[in-house]
Design an enzyme around this catalytic site. Structure first.
Site, PDB file in Angstrom:
ATOM      1  N   ARG A  76       1.084  -1.167  -0.045  1.00  0.00           N
ATOM      2  CA  ARG A  76      -0.159  -0.068  -0.018  1.00  0.00           C
ATOM      3  C   ARG A  76       0.878   1.312   0.003  1.00  0.00           C
ATOM      4  O   ARG A  76       2.076   1.153   0.525  1.00  0.00           O
ATOM      5  CB  ARG A  76      -0.858   0.131   1.436  1.00  0.00           C
ATOM      6  N   GLU A 117       0.216  10.210   8.056  1.00  0.00           N
ATOM      7  CA  GLU A 117       1.233   9.348   8.664  1.00  0.00           C
ATOM      8  C   GLU A 117       1.545   9.344  10.249  1.00  0.00           C
ATOM      9  O   GLU A 117       1.447  10.324  10.722  1.00  0.00           O
ATOM     10  CB  GLU A 117       2.408   9.826   8.126  1.00  0.00           C
ATOM     11  N   HIS A 118       2.075   8.248  10.798  1.00  0.00           N
ATOM     12  CA  HIS A 118       2.071   8.161  12.261  1.00  0.00           C
ATOM     13  C   HIS A 118       0.749   8.588  13.060  1.00  0.00           C
ATOM     14  O   HIS A 118       1.111   9.455  14.085  1.00  0.00           O
ATOM     15  CB  HIS A 118       3.260   9.032  12.575  1.00  0.00           C
ATOM     16  N   ASN A 120      14.024  -1.016   8.938  1.00  0.00           N
ATOM     17  CA  ASN A 120      13.228  -2.073   9.285  1.00  0.00           C
ATOM     18  C   ASN A 120      12.882  -1.811  10.509  1.00  0.00           C
ATOM     19  O   ASN A 120      13.402  -1.519  11.704  1.00  0.00           O
ATOM     20  CB  ASN A 120      14.130  -3.328   9.496  1.00  0.00           C
ATOM     21  N   LYS A 121      11.380  -1.516  10.621  1.00  0.00           N
ATOM     22  CA  LYS A 121      10.794  -1.139  11.868  1.00  0.00           C
ATOM     23  C   LYS A 121      11.124  -2.097  13.291  1.00  0.00           C
ATOM     24  O   LYS A 121      11.165  -1.592  14.389  1.00  0.00           O
ATOM     25  CB  LYS A 121       9.329  -1.049  11.716  1.00  0.00           C
ATOM     26  N   SER A 159       4.839  -1.193   3.019  1.00  0.00           N
ATOM     27  CA  SER A 159       3.980  -2.390   3.908  1.00  0.00           C
ATOM     28  C   SER A 159       4.367  -3.639   3.612  1.00  0.00           C
ATOM     29  O   SER A 159       3.411  -4.693   3.296  1.00  0.00           O
ATOM     30  CB  SER A 159       2.267  -2.160   3.760  1.00  0.00           C
ATOM     31  N   SER A 160       5.371  -4.171   3.133  1.00  0.00           N
ATOM     32  CA  SER A 160       5.912  -5.428   2.872  1.00  0.00           C
ATOM     33  C   SER A 160       5.679  -6.314   4.024  1.00  0.00           C
ATOM     34  O   SER A 160       5.282  -7.359   3.548  1.00  0.00           O
ATOM     35  CB  SER A 160       7.442  -5.516   2.274  1.00  0.00           C
ATOM     36  N   ASP A 162      -2.172   6.669  12.951  1.00  0.00           N
ATOM     37  CA  ASP A 162      -3.150   5.609  13.078  1.00  0.00           C
ATOM     38  C   ASP A 162      -2.892   4.932  14.535  1.00  0.00           C
ATOM     39  O   ASP A 162      -4.085   4.494  15.123  1.00  0.00           O
ATOM     40  CB  ASP A 162      -2.990   4.414  12.063  1.00  0.00           C
ATOM     41  N   ASP A 205      -1.972  -0.561   7.672  1.00  0.00           N
ATOM     42  CA  ASP A 205      -1.338  -1.272   6.676  1.00  0.00           C
ATOM     43  C   ASP A 205      -2.463  -2.640   6.372  1.00  0.00           C
ATOM     44  O   ASP A 205      -2.620  -2.940   5.192  1.00  0.00           O
ATOM     45  CB  ASP A 205       0.004  -2.079   7.015  1.00  0.00           C
TER      46      ASP A 205
END
Length: 490
Positions: free
Chosen positions: A58, A64-65, A256-257, A167-168, A67, A212
């Protein structure tokens, strides 16, 4: 196997001829990926898959930031970038076999579903298969005593760029939820599956707000979606301005979150700011407030009033542990155990004012963006279109300055966009990843992409040039339009 693009829907973004041409190209590409995956599955397991699952990546247009603070967002599902699974039963009871078409990067994984665990590495990001196990565990937790450890053979193919803000990881988790739910015989309700997918990503250490996963399931061809999380999950299709085309450009700076604390630090700062303000408002249960939207509702505030409260009460640019403990009347031990998460207990300083201002102002921009789109669906107005672009620029400025989640490479892409008078912003968690840009037409988008290729991508380091230049950088910068959400194909 795949649905044709809806001419009426996508024509709101491109011209009819463009839609027909692009839809045919996209359908052919997706069909080829299904064929390739089916062949790989048969080579690996000696049989054909029983069903397929496709979950798109998506791109978030604005919001952004916000949700995880309870506020709404406005993303769209990508038309071609997705995770696809081929799934079949395993003759060995309770055995999971997981294989990835890109074997050189993603090693296969086997385990017994009667006894599996998700063990996160102390150094580096989680292995790819752990995201898949999150989805399985989410369904297991949801079903409780009804869970049956039924064996599965699965092959995976994916082309959602990794660590790029598209959103992988959530697409992988959501695909695992959908596949496992189907094998378990669950009723496949999209909203329920989205909720399960959002909850179970926490097993990998990411405190996701749910955007996401919601767009992954609720996406509709030809429309962006205004997704609300409070008081319950709700998705409303939003028609985008006629003639506009969106471009996604990957900076190739990866974040990477789950491997970093930056994302969760922002979540913690927002939660602390919420409790700080709840205590100031003399709410007896202030400890229970973790989302700004709950505080807004409890105090009957509108967006402007909330912003004023932040300006008035959160006056420092940096708060220390001592400041927070003194204001909340808690010990430092309580701060660590009750208010900080496992990977944020090292934090010594907190930027409550900046984070809170971004969230409240960004939530206001989402509402304005949707309202303008609805007005444009009734009448054409260049001034309204310009306002959409301005909102995207304001969003990026806030993410750069108040939320501090941009990156020098992202700023280079933004600077090129500004020179071309193209409205663009970082999308996704940030700290690298992608920008999303709004162009006036498909022709303008093609010219914009051409300039990005010459002014940004052609100057990449040698190892990236070697990888992406042979394909003319088409993997990392592309025009897109809204696609469908998750699909299960028998």
């Amino acid at each position: 196997m795949t649905s044709k693009a809806n001419g009426n829907g996508t024509a709101q973004i491109l011209g009819d001829e463009d839609v027909a041409k692009i839809a045919l190209q996209l359908d052919n590409k997706i069909f080829q990926r299904f064929q390739e995956l089916g062949t790989y599955f048969k080579d690996q397991y000696g049989s054909k898959p029983e069903f397929y699952v496709r979950v798109p990546g998506r791109v978030n247009l604005i919001g952004e930031h916000v949700d995880y603070c309870g506020y709404s967002v406005l993303p769209m599902a990508l038309s071609t970038q997705s995770i696809i699974l081929a799934v079949g039963p395993n003759p060995v009871e309770s055995q999971l076999q997981l294989r990835n078409l890109d074997e050189a990067k993603f090693q296969g994984f086997d385990c017994d579903l009667k006894n599996f665990s998700i063990e996160l590495p102390k150094i580096g990001g989680p292995a790819w298969y752990l995201y898949f196990l999150c989805g399985i565990k989410g369904v297991q937790e949801h079903l409780g005593s009804k869970w049956q450890p039924r064996g599965m053979r699965i092959a995976v193919i994916g082309n959602v760029p990794l660590a790029a803000g598209l959103s992988s990881s959530s697409a992988m988790v959501s695909s695992a939820v959908l596949a496992t739910a189907n094998v378990q015989g669950m009723q496949l309700d999209r909203k329920e599956l989205a909720s399960i997918s959002a909850r179970c990503e926490q097993y990998i250490g990411t405190h996701s707000g749910g955007m996401d996963q919601a767009i992954a399931y609720l996406g509709k061809e030809g429309c962006a979606h205004h997704i609300e999380f409070h008081p319950k999950l709700k998705g409303t299709p939003v028609t985008l301005p006629a003639g506009k085309c969106f471009v996604v450009a990957n900076s190739l700076a990866q974040k990477n979150k789950a491997a970093s604390s930056d994302y969760n630090e922002r979540v913690v700062e927002c939660r602390l700011a919420t409790r700080w303000l709840a205590k100031y408002k003399n709410l007896s249960n202030w400890r229970n407030f973790t989302r700004f939207i709950d505080l807004e509702e409890a105090c009957g505030m509108d967006n402007a009033t909330f912003e004023g409260l932040i300006e008035q009460q959160l006056t420092k640019s940096i708060y220390t542990r001592s400041d927070i403990c003194q204001e909340l009347g808690i010990t430092e031990q309580e701060l660590e155990t009750d208010f900080l998460s496992a990977n944020t207990r090292h934090m010594e300083q907190f930027k409550l004012r900046q984070r809170a201002l971004h969230v409240i102002q960004e939530s206001g921009r989402v509402a304005k963006f949707r309202k303008i789109c609805e007005q444009l669906a009734l009448r054409s107005s260049e001034e309204d279109v310009k306002q959409l672009g301005q909102l995207m620029r304001q969003s990026h400025q806030s993410l750069r300055e108040l939320y501090e989640c941009s990156h020098p490479d992202v700023e280079r892409l933004i600077a090129i966009s500004d020179k071309m008078n193209v409205s663009a912003r970082v999308t996704g968690a940030g700290w690298g990843g992608c920008i999303v840009a709004m162009c006036n037409s498909i022709d303008a988008a093609e010219q914009y992409i051409k300039v990005l290729k010459t002014d940004y991508y052609a100057h990449l380091p040698a190892h990236l040039l070697e990888r992406y230049q042979p394909n003319d950088f088409n993997e990392v910068v592309f025009a897109t339009f809204p696609g469908n959400g998750a699909e299960l194909i028998v």
